[in-house]
Design an enzyme around this catalytic site. Structure first.
Site, PDB file in Angstrom:
ATOM      1  N   GLY A  51      28.406   2.996  62.309  1.00 44.74           N
ATOM      2  CA  GLY A  51      29.657   3.293  62.989  1.00 44.74           C
ATOM      3  C   GLY A  51      30.492   2.049  63.202  1.00 44.74           C
ATOM      4  O   GLY A  51      30.279   1.023  62.551  1.00 44.74           O
ATOM      5  N   CYS A  52      31.434   2.129  64.112  1.00 42.64           N
ATOM      6  CA  CYS A  52      32.340   1.014  64.385  1.00 42.64           C
ATOM      7  C   CYS A  52      31.569  -0.263  64.687  1.00 42.64           C
ATOM      8  O   CYS A  52      30.692  -0.281  65.554  1.00 42.64           O
ATOM      9  CB  CYS A  52      33.251   1.368  65.557  1.00 42.64           C
ATOM     10  SG  CYS A  52      34.372   0.042  66.015  1.00 42.64           S
ATOM     11  N   PHE A  53      31.916  -1.333  63.977  1.00 39.16           N
ATOM     12  CA  PHE A  53      31.144  -2.569  64.161  1.00 39.16           C
ATOM     13  C   PHE A  53      31.427  -3.280  65.477  1.00 39.16           C
ATOM     14  O   PHE A  53      30.706  -4.192  65.863  1.00 39.16           O
ATOM     15  CB  PHE A  53      31.292  -3.531  62.981  1.00 39.16           C
ATOM     16  CG  PHE A  53      32.687  -3.782  62.456  1.00 39.16           C
ATOM     17  CD1 PHE A  53      33.820  -3.658  63.248  1.00 39.16           C
ATOM     18  CD2 PHE A  53      32.867  -4.165  61.123  1.00 39.16           C
ATOM     19  CE1 PHE A  53      35.085  -3.914  62.746  1.00 39.16           C
ATOM     20  CE2 PHE A  53      34.127  -4.423  60.608  1.00 39.16           C
ATOM     21  CZ  PHE A  53      35.243  -4.297  61.423  1.00 39.16           C
ATOM     22  N   TRP A  54      32.468  -2.877  66.206  1.00 32.96           N
ATOM     23  CA  TRP A  54      32.707  -3.490  67.509  1.00 32.96           C
ATOM     24  C   TRP A  54      31.532  -3.246  68.450  1.00 32.96           C
ATOM     25  O   TRP A  54      31.056  -4.161  69.114  1.00 32.96           O
ATOM     26  CB  TRP A  54      33.992  -2.937  68.137  1.00 32.96           C
ATOM     27  CG  TRP A  54      35.242  -3.232  67.380  1.00 32.96           C
ATOM     28  CD1 TRP A  54      35.429  -4.194  66.420  1.00 32.96           C
ATOM     29  CD2 TRP A  54      36.499  -2.550  67.518  1.00 32.96           C
ATOM     30  NE1 TRP A  54      36.720  -4.154  65.963  1.00 32.96           N
ATOM     31  CE2 TRP A  54      37.405  -3.158  66.619  1.00 32.96           C
ATOM     32  CE3 TRP A  54      36.933  -1.497  68.322  1.00 32.96           C
ATOM     33  CZ2 TRP A  54      38.738  -2.739  66.496  1.00 32.96           C
ATOM     34  CZ3 TRP A  54      38.257  -1.071  68.203  1.00 32.96           C
ATOM     35  CH2 TRP A  54      39.137  -1.693  67.300  1.00 32.96           C
TER      36      TRP A  54
END
Length: 222
Positions: A51-54
């Protein structure tokens, strides 16, 4: 009195900033992109997409033994992709995080478990509100031993019913990792006010802390 209050405010602000600096990674940049560090003699490297790497970057950098976690792109064909290309599904890459860790402090198996807790490995080509193959779940392996460990951990967590449904995490041999733009590095820490960070990313990060409190660096528990 006003001077004393002002001085106290400054000291509190400096203290807060000091805590932020202590947590912040020292990620070099070049031409607007992060530069991958050279692994130290006592470091191993692992790469995950979830998912979102943040959120994934923050979930993994908070672990004891993890020295660096770099957001980037892996699993596709395009050389040196950028965020817009990956988001536009033009590259085949997934948003990924590359971890540099000390295996004497944290094992690959422990990293894997944290990775699986930091996202939902039963969601195909999406994570919550983020939809598309760039958000797919992938564990990239660098050796046959890592492949066996991934398979074993996935099977065990499925049996233990950590999630409803079967894991859809792909197991791919590691080929190349391209670091993302500098603006995406440590995004979670630098943008805690962001509604997306507060509503989507933070629950993932906190889930890892709740599941593995013994693995979390003390400064992340403050």
């Amino acid at each position: 009195m006003k001077a004393s209050v002002f001085l106290l405010s400054v000291l509190l602000l400096l203290s807060a900033c000091s805590g932020t600096i202590q947590k912040k990674q020292n990620i070099a940049s070049e031409n607007g992109f992060a530069v991958l560090p050279k692994p130290a003699a006592d470091e191993a490297v692992a790469t995950f997409a979830g998912g979102c790497f943040w959120a994934m970057q923050e979930s993994l950098i908070q672990l004891k033994g993890v020295n660096s976690a770099i957001s980037g792109y892996a699993g596709g064909l395009t050389v040196n992709p950028n965020y817009d290309e990956v988001s536009g599904q033009q590259t085949g890459h997934a948003e990924s995080v590359q971890v540099y860790y000390n295996p004497a402090v944290i094992s690959y198996e422990q990293l894997l478990k944290a990775f699986f807790i930091a996202h939902n490995p039963t969601e195909l080509n999406r994570q919550g509100p983020d939809v598309g193959p760039e958000y797919r779940s992938v564990a990239f392996y660098r050796s046959p031993q890592e492949l066996r460990t991934i398979s074993r951990v996935m099977s065990a967590m499925e049996r233990e019913k950590h999630y409803q449904g079967s894991f859809v995490t792909e197991m791919e041999p590691f080929k190349v990792f391209y670091p993302a733009e500098s603006s995406h590095q440590d995004y979670y820490e630098r943008n805690t006010w962001d509604p997306y960070i507060r509503s989507v990313s933070k629950p993932k990060v906190m889930h890892v802390r709740e599941e593995f409190p013994q693995l979390i660096k003390p400064e992340y528990l403050k």
